[in-house]
Design a protein around this motif. Structure first.
Motif: not given
Length: 214
Positions: A1-2, A7, A36, A102, A124-128, A147, A151
């Protein structure tokens, strides 16, 4: 996810941290088995001997850090602010504003300490967190500067830009407490990989620059 830290490319786990850990294992003559785990579960997993060590792209909160020991830092980064072009791009500009981070990271700790900040929302994570910023649910996003760089490189039409760096952070592998023999071996391997240029080459592969701590 990072990405670019860790990834998947199809079913293959890859990234800067993966390459670093595999280089350490090779240096020590060890077989490495990857598993993971959610970021906020890593400290508990190491403490319960489910993993020998964990390598993650974000700093742990001070409270969580007490549960593990840290190897010598293998790279330096830090928390950076990202926001829309007309948004709060400095710590001072975050007064009365809301930031997304996060959950269970040192970036949450750093954001909470910003004078005058209205609220810090966790994801929950950086994409969110990034999605929340784009959707204008928060005024800014605070995370690891690399990160954020990765992104934004992949989302050039987002209208989000980088702002001020909040603090510098040295990042390390974590392992269970009181395992000095293994810790010494890992630290020696990291020192050797720094001296022979291996870590610098891995850095350049993913960041086009050397991110090892000077």
């Amino acid at each position: 996810q990072y990405a670019p830290f860790n990834y998947y490319e199809g079913t293959k786990l890859t990234g800067y941290e993966v390459d670093v850990a595999e280089a350490v294992a090779k240096q020590l003559g060890l077989k490495l088995e990857w598993r993971t785990a959610p970021f906020d579960a890593q400290v508990a997993a190491v403490g319960q001997d489910r993993f020998d060590f964990a390598i993650a792209s974000h700093g742990h909160t001070e409270e969580r850090a007490k549960a593990v020991d840290f190897a010598a830092p293998h790279y330096c980064s830090g928390a950076q602010i990202a926001a829309k072009q007309n948004g709060p791009l400095t710590a001072a500009a975050l007064k009365g504003k809301t930031a997304g981070v996060q959950i269970a990271t040192s970036y949450y700790d750093a954001a909470k300490k910003i004078e005058g900040i209205k609220d810090v929302k966790t994801y929950k994570a950086d994409p969110e967190a990034f999605a929340a910023l784009k959707a204008k649910k928060v005024d800014a996003w605070i995370s690891d500067k690399f990160t954020i760089m990765e992104t934004l490189n992949k989302n050039t039409d987002s209208g989000v830009v980088t702002g001020e760096q909040v603090f510098v952070e040295k990042v390390s592998l974590i392992m269970r407490k009181n395992n000095k023999e293994f810790m010494d071996k890992v630290n020696q391997a990291l020192a050797d990989l720094t001296a022979d240029g291996t870590l610098a080459k891995i850095s350049d592969k993913y960041f086009k620059t050397d991110i090892t701590c000077k």
